[in-house]
Design an enzyme around this catalytic site. Structure first.
Site, PDB file in Angstrom:
ATOM      1  N   ASP A   1      46.493 -31.608 -69.499  1.00 44.37           N
ATOM      2  CA  ASP A   1      46.023 -32.844 -68.898  1.00 44.37           C
ATOM      3  C   ASP A   1      47.154 -33.433 -68.059  1.00 44.37           C
ATOM      4  O   ASP A   1      48.087 -32.715 -67.715  1.00 44.37           O
ATOM      5  CB  ASP A   1      45.488 -33.810 -69.971  1.00 44.37           C
ATOM      6  CG  ASP A   1      46.544 -34.167 -71.011  1.00 44.37           C
ATOM      7  OD1 ASP A   1      47.749 -33.949 -70.747  1.00 44.37           O
ATOM      8  OD2 ASP A   1      46.178 -34.674 -72.091  1.00 44.37           O
TER       9      ASP A   1
ATOM     10  N   HIS B   1      50.392 -33.483 -70.729  1.00 43.26           N
ATOM     11  CA  HIS B   1      50.764 -32.461 -71.713  1.00 43.26           C
ATOM     12  C   HIS B   1      50.591 -31.039 -71.200  1.00 43.26           C
ATOM     13  O   HIS B   1      49.587 -30.743 -70.551  1.00 43.26           O
ATOM     14  CB  HIS B   1      49.901 -32.611 -72.970  1.00 43.26           C
ATOM     15  CG  HIS B   1      49.916 -33.985 -73.550  1.00 43.26           C
ATOM     16  ND1 HIS B   1      48.956 -34.928 -73.261  1.00 43.26           N
ATOM     17  CD2 HIS B   1      50.794 -34.577 -74.398  1.00 43.26           C
ATOM     18  CE1 HIS B   1      49.238 -36.052 -73.911  1.00 43.26           C
ATOM     19  NE2 HIS B   1      50.349 -35.878 -74.604  1.00 43.26           N
TER      20      HIS B   1
ATOM     21  N   SER C   1      53.307 -37.060 -79.018  1.00 44.19           N
ATOM     22  CA  SER C   1      52.195 -36.112 -78.847  1.00 44.19           C
ATOM     23  C   SER C   1      52.641 -34.697 -78.483  1.00 44.19           C
ATOM     24  O   SER C   1      51.873 -33.762 -78.656  1.00 44.19           O
ATOM     25  CB  SER C   1      51.243 -36.625 -77.760  1.00 44.19           C
ATOM     26  OG  SER C   1      51.947 -36.814 -76.548  1.00 44.19           O
TER      27      SER C   1
END
Ligand SMILES: *[C@@H]1O[C@H](CO)[C@@H](O)[C@H](O)[C@H]1NC(C)=O
Ligand SMILES: *[C@@H]1O[C@H](CO)[C@@H](O)[C@H](O)[C@H]1NC(C)=O
Length: 345
Positions: free
Chosen positions: A320, A323, A43
């Site tokens: 978050d 990340h 991600s």
């Protein structure tokens, strides 16, 4: 008087002409075959492959492009900045590839995945490289295309979090070694498929991630966990050195030091905040679930938000609990720019 000016005017015109030509070249105006960027991993570099995830739900994408668009972030991530550094558009996510959007390469990265398989039902790094190899076999990218191409690889973080979650790490050094070995196999394979330069991310300081720094009430990174990242990186650096030694071109593989760039960006923000207390704590995520079982983007059965969002994401380092925000990634990118220069030499 006018005669005296002629040589000056000629050189001025020549100057303007060469500048404009130079600018056209560097922005690829006349370049039908620009540098291509191929992206593999998790991600941190995925720009839209994980369709059924929070990356396609509000509030992701609120800073850029303004709506959820597949990034685990409020806006741009490191992949977008690396592409802009190469003066190309961010490559198309593999999921959305078609006959006319392959010009700048492809992003195979998939959120939640690792070097080995994780709890996420997505392609591990090996499977992502398999997909790339298939496209080459189908002649979608030629040898010539790849000769000027660059790969960006970032994986490993989810292997550790996944193993920690499932309690599988009994032998941490052994696990680390097998991870780095597989990463090394992957890097070598990407190169052998014809890519010119391969940039691989070192592991971020996992003890700084808000999901873990909560143990210190968000006052400090957890040093004991950062040691895992440090040891992993030492081993990976050694493996990359070996790969470069074996290669004909001794600078095929470069490392992007996410460890020190994260720490340095966080430290800079902490210092600024010490002078101006209204600034955000960089160890605090901008977006966070209200309870342990909720995450950024969670809704209850009635569709009410089960998360809180900071006032200004542009003041955060973390988007978050896992990340960086666009602001965080931009700070990291700024620090990595000199390293990225090695990709285009
Ligand atoms: C290919 O995808 C792009 C978006 O990446 C889209 O704008 C375009 O319409 C698509 N073209 C075809 C031929 O499907
Ligand atoms: C990657 O995934 C494939 C398919 O699930 C699996 O067969 C393979 O063993 C995995 N590779 C690694 C290195 O874990």
């Amino acid at each position: 008087m006018a005669k005296q000016l002629i040589p000056f005017i000629i050189s001025l015109l020549l100057f303007i002409f060469t500048e404009v030509e130079g600018a056209k070249r560097s922005y690829g105006v006349y370049n039908s075959n620009p540098v291509k960027l191929f992206v593999f991993g998790d991600s941190y570099v995925d720009t839209g492959n994980f369709v059924h995830s929070e990356s396609y739900k509000p509030p992701s994408g609120i800073t850029f492009p303004g709506n959820p668009a597949g990034r685990f972030c409020d806006g741009r991530i490191i992949t977008d900045y690396v592409a802009s550094f190469l003066k190309i558009e961010s490559p198309t996510p593999y999921t959305f590839r078609n006959s006319s959007n392959l010009h700048y390469g492809i992003n195979f990265a998939y959120g939640g995945t690792g070097i080995f398989s994780t709890s996420i039902d997505g392609p591990n790094a090996t499977a992502q490289i398999d997909s790339f190899e298939k496209l080459i076999q189908q002649n979608i990218y030629t040898k010539h295309d790849l000769e000027s191409s660059i790969a960006l690889v970032n994986a490993g973080g989810n292997d550790y979090t996944n193993a920690l979650k499932t309690g599988r790490i009994i032998d941490l050094p052994g696990f680390m070694e097998s991870l780095v070995k597989q990463m090394s196999v992957n890097l070598k394979r990407i190169r052998s498929l014809g890519i010119k330069k391969v940039a691989v991310g070192l592991l971020q300081p996992i003890g700084c991630l808000p999901v873990l720094n909560v143990i210190s009430f968000r006052t400090n990174c957890i040093g004991l966990l950062n040691v895992i990242s440090k040891d992993h990186n030492k081993m990976l650096l050694k493996a990359v050195q070996e790969l470069n030694k074996e290669a004909a071109d001794k600078s095929v593989f470069i490392t992007l030091d996410l460890y020190n760039s994260f720490l340095s960006a966080i430290e800079t923000m902490q210092k600024k905040r010490a002078e101006k207390s209204t600034l955000m704590n960089p160890l605090q995520p901008c977006c966070e679930g209200n309870n342990l079982e909720d995450s950024c983007g969670s809704l209850d059965d009635e569709g009410s938000k089960k998360y809180s969002l900071c006032e200004n994401p542009k003041l955060s380092f973390f988007w978050d609990t896992l990340h960086p925000s666009q602001n965080g990634w931009f700070a990291v990118y700024t620090i990595l720019q000199s390293t990225l220069g090695q990709l285009i030499t």
